[in-house]
Design a protein around this motif. Structure first.
Motif, PDB file in Angstrom:
ATOM      1  N   UNK A 100       6.834  30.606   5.642  1.00 14.83           N
ATOM      2  CA  UNK A 100       6.634  30.115   4.290  1.00 14.83           C
ATOM      3  C   UNK A 100       7.814  29.188   4.003  1.00 14.83           C
ATOM      4  N   UNK A 101       7.518  27.936   3.801  1.00 14.29           N
ATOM      5  CA  UNK A 101       8.599  26.957   3.670  1.00 14.29           C
ATOM      6  C   UNK A 101       8.425  26.113   2.412  1.00 14.29           C
ATOM      7  N   UNK A 102       9.482  25.395   2.106  1.00 12.07           N
ATOM      8  CA  UNK A 102       9.405  24.402   1.042  1.00 12.07           C
ATOM      9  C   UNK A 102       9.347  23.048   1.718  1.00 12.07           C
ATOM     10  N   UNK A 103       8.530  22.167   1.241  1.00 10.10           N
ATOM     11  CA  UNK A 103       8.585  20.818   1.767  1.00 10.10           C
ATOM     12  C   UNK A 103       8.395  19.798   0.657  1.00 10.10           C
ATOM     13  N   UNK A 104       8.662  18.560   1.012  1.00  4.12           N
ATOM     14  CA  UNK A 104       8.578  17.501   0.019  1.00  4.12           C
ATOM     15  C   UNK A 104       7.464  16.543   0.414  1.00  4.12           C
ATOM     16  N   UNK A 105       6.677  16.158  -0.559  1.00  4.21           N
ATOM     17  CA  UNK A 105       5.669  15.126  -0.320  1.00  4.21           C
ATOM     18  C   UNK A 105       6.224  13.800  -0.832  1.00  4.21           C
ATOM     19  N   UNK A 106       6.488  12.884   0.097  1.00 10.13           N
ATOM     20  CA  UNK A 106       7.002  11.573  -0.277  1.00 10.13           C
ATOM     21  C   UNK A 106       5.855  10.574  -0.372  1.00 10.13           C
ATOM     22  N   UNK A 150       8.485   5.763  -3.638  1.00 13.50           N
ATOM     23  CA  UNK A 150       8.149   5.583  -5.056  1.00 13.50           C
ATOM     24  C   UNK A 150       7.971   6.920  -5.772  1.00 13.50           C
ATOM     25  N   UNK A 151       7.791   7.973  -4.993  1.00  9.70           N
ATOM     26  CA  UNK A 151       7.649   9.281  -5.634  1.00  9.70           C
ATOM     27  C   UNK A 151       7.966  10.375  -4.611  1.00  9.70           C
ATOM     28  N   UNK A 152       8.566  11.461  -5.062  1.00 10.60           N
ATOM     29  CA  UNK A 152       8.730  12.612  -4.180  1.00 10.60           C
ATOM     30  C   UNK A 152       8.515  13.873  -4.993  1.00 10.60           C
ATOM     31  N   UNK A 153       7.806  14.796  -4.366  1.00  9.36           N
ATOM     32  CA  UNK A 153       7.422  16.001  -5.081  1.00  9.36           C
ATOM     33  C   UNK A 153       7.719  17.201  -4.196  1.00  9.36           C
ATOM     34  N   UNK A 154       8.524  18.115  -4.694  1.00  9.99           N
ATOM     35  CA  UNK A 154       8.867  19.282  -3.880  1.00  9.99           C
ATOM     36  C   UNK A 154       7.855  20.389  -4.072  1.00  9.99           C
ATOM     37  N   UNK A 155       7.360  20.923  -2.953  1.00 17.35           N
ATOM     38  CA  UNK A 155       6.416  22.033  -3.019  1.00 17.35           C
ATOM     39  C   UNK A 155       7.091  23.258  -2.411  1.00 17.35           C
ATOM     40  N   UNK A 156       6.950  24.372  -3.071  1.00 17.77           N
ATOM     41  CA  UNK A 156       7.616  25.574  -2.576  1.00 17.77           C
ATOM     42  C   UNK A 156       6.599  26.592  -2.078  1.00 17.77           C
ATOM     43  N   UNK A 193       0.842  -1.194   0.000  1.00 16.81           N
ATOM     44  CA  UNK A 193       0.000   0.000   0.000  1.00 16.81           C
ATOM     45  C   UNK A 193       0.876   1.242   0.000  1.00 16.81           C
ATOM     46  N   UNK A 194       0.243   2.380  -0.277  1.00 23.81           N
ATOM     47  CA  UNK A 194       1.022   3.614  -0.361  1.00 23.81           C
ATOM     48  C   UNK A 194       0.521   4.652   0.632  1.00 23.81           C
ATOM     49  N   UNK A 195       1.470   5.454   1.102  1.00 22.20           N
ATOM     50  CA  UNK A 195       1.110   6.535   2.009  1.00 22.20           C
ATOM     51  C   UNK A 195       1.922   7.771   1.640  1.00 22.20           C
ATOM     52  N   UNK A 196       1.377   8.941   1.952  1.00 23.95           N
ATOM     53  CA  UNK A 196       2.101  10.179   1.643  1.00 23.95           C
ATOM     54  C   UNK A 196       2.527  10.891   2.917  1.00 23.95           C
ATOM     55  N   UNK A 197       3.698  11.474   2.880  1.00 23.29           N
ATOM     56  CA  UNK A 197       4.241  12.184   4.023  1.00 23.29           C
ATOM     57  C   UNK A 197       4.721  13.558   3.571  1.00 23.29           C
ATOM     58  N   UNK A 198       4.324  14.583   4.334  1.00 26.19           N
ATOM     59  CA  UNK A 198       4.787  15.947   4.049  1.00 26.19           C
ATOM     60  C   UNK A 198       5.998  16.203   4.936  1.00 26.19           C
ATOM     61  N   UNK A 199       7.125  16.497   4.366  1.00 19.75           N
ATOM     62  CA  UNK A 199       8.343  16.585   5.157  1.00 19.75           C
ATOM     63  C   UNK A 199       9.096  17.889   4.902  1.00 19.75           C
ATOM     64  N   UNK A 200       9.416  18.573   5.982  1.00 19.81           N
ATOM     65  CA  UNK A 200      10.263  19.765   5.854  1.00 19.81           C
ATOM     66  C   UNK A 200      11.720  19.336   6.013  1.00 19.81           C
ATOM     67  N   UNK A 201      11.972  18.561   7.078  1.00 16.67           N
ATOM     68  CA  UNK A 201      13.330  18.138   7.370  1.00 16.67           C
ATOM     69  C   UNK A 201      13.621  16.813   6.660  1.00 16.67           C
ATOM     70  N   UNK A 202      14.064  16.923   5.425  1.00 12.68           N
ATOM     71  CA  UNK A 202      14.294  15.727   4.607  1.00 12.68           C
ATOM     72  C   UNK A 202      15.305  14.781   5.220  1.00 12.68           C
TER      73      UNK A 202
END
Ligand SMILES: [Zn+2]
Length: 383
Positions: free
Chosen positions: A53-59, A35-41, A1-10
């Protein structure tokens, strides 16, 4: 199964994931994989009472339900707020819908913040404290706990990296439930409802984040929320009716209402209670309209109910809110003692479900909907 995580501190997150993956390899259970990572700014988050206002990555992480040493993890019970979290795809046995704070393994009686439900290979269930988990899974308890956290972050949506520090320093910071619901009504009215899942997918701000924002922003206008007090209380009353439900989501709503507050961890549930309530009302009004056998039209169009000739009716259902330039409106379905059914389009919050009122007013029209006869009212006043 898949899950998503919002991460500031990579770095911290990847280290944590790596540790779990190494242990998983060592002990021969399924290894979680990115399986995927997407950077949001330029995303707004609040840390330590301040907006950043931060950038984080959704894994997106692919993993399997934790199971090792012939045991499977079924659920986690949070005893601080009575929240049940069942592992996706697993079913919680009914006898654990109201878990006590105990360990079936050591039977040591002490205060535990959380316990875990596991299923043994013979099908037997055990409720176990965090310290005793290792005796069943035959590996380091800390590894299991971090794995559990990773599994349950699925429903937590946000990881601790985004939790404002002031909430974690000194136990759990609690928000009053009715205040939370009032803020949520205000936010939904202003921005619409956006679930955390949709917010991630569509890169929008979730209702929950906006609610949190409102609590932390020193410039928030609290006076404007008074108009939502009744609505918030109605939702709380609805939550208090859910104590017999067999569904752990609804039971969690019930427990939050009993506690009368929620923390950062349960804020998402509190926010969603309004949506659950709306769904409940919608379902009920559909049921009403299919079950009702109204007697036909009452009176003549233009006929008035006056102080000498009052109309006594009970509220049978309330429609969804309708946002107009004149405020929030809705349709009330009312019934008198003889079984005639009336409709009144007016401000929300005016009437409460199942309450009986005496009214003056005018019969505006007779209408038919889904085979039912409605006598429409206008210019009504509650006496
Ligand atoms: Zn124990």
């Amino acid at each position: 199964m898949q899950a998503q995580f919002k991460i500031i501190d990579n770095v911290k997150f990847l280290n944590k994931l790596n540790k779990i993956a190494n242990k998983a390899r060592k002990y021969g259970y399924s290894v979680p994989e990115i399986v995927d990572s997407q950077e949001l700014t330029n995303q707004t988050v609040i840390i330590n009472d301040r907006k950043f206002v931060v950038n984080y990555t959704v894994y997106t992480i692919d993993y399997e339900i934790f199971s090792a040493g012939n045991c499977s993890l079924i659920a986690k019970f949070d005893h601080i707020e009575n929240i049940i979290k069942t592992v996706p795809d697993q079913t919680l046995p009914e006898q654990y819908l109201h878990p006590t704070n105990q360990c079936d393994h050591c039977h040591i009686n002490r205060q535990r913040n959380d316990t875990y439900l596991i299923r043994l290979s013979n099908g037997e269930y055990k409720q176990i404290g965090g310290n005793c988990l290792a005796d069943y899974f035959n590996i380091d308890a800390n590894v299991i706990l971090s794995w559990c956290d990773l599994s349950f972050t699925l429903t937590d949506e946000l990881t601790e990296e985004i939790e404002p520090k002031e909430f974690t320093n000194n136990g759990r910071y609690m928000f009053d439930l009715v205040e939370t619901l009032k803020v949520t009504y205000y936010i939904i009215e202003k921005y619409g409802y956006i679930s955390t899942k949709n917010a991630i997918e569509k890169n929008q701000t979730a209702t929950k984040s906006r609610v949190l924002d409102y609590f932390l922003d020193k410039d928030s206008n609290w006076g404007v929320l008074n108009q939502y007090t009744t609505k918030a209380q109605i939702v709380k009353e609805y939550m208090l009716t859910l104590g017999e439900e067999k569904n752990e989501y609804l039971l969690t709503l019930y427990n939050l209402a009993v506690n009368n507050n929620c923390s950062f961890h349960s804020l998402g549930y509190a926010v969603s209670a309004i949506i659950a309530y709306n769904r409940h009302i919608e379902k009920n009004s559909q049921k009403e309209s299919t079950q009702q056998t109204s007697k036909g039209y009452y009176g003549k169009v233009g006929e008035k109910f006056t102080a000498q000739n009052l109309l006594t009716v009970t509220v049978k259902s309330i429609s969804k809110e309708i946002y107009t330039q004149y405020g929030v409106k809705c349709f009330y379905t009312l019934e008198n003692k003889e079984g005639y059914v009336f409709k009144w389009y007016t401000d929300c919050d005016k009437l409460k479900i199942n309450n009986t009122y005496t009214l003056t007013g005018t019969i505006k029209d007779h209408s038919q909907f889904n085979g039912e006869y409605y006598t429409e009212l206008t210019n009504c006043r509650i006496k």
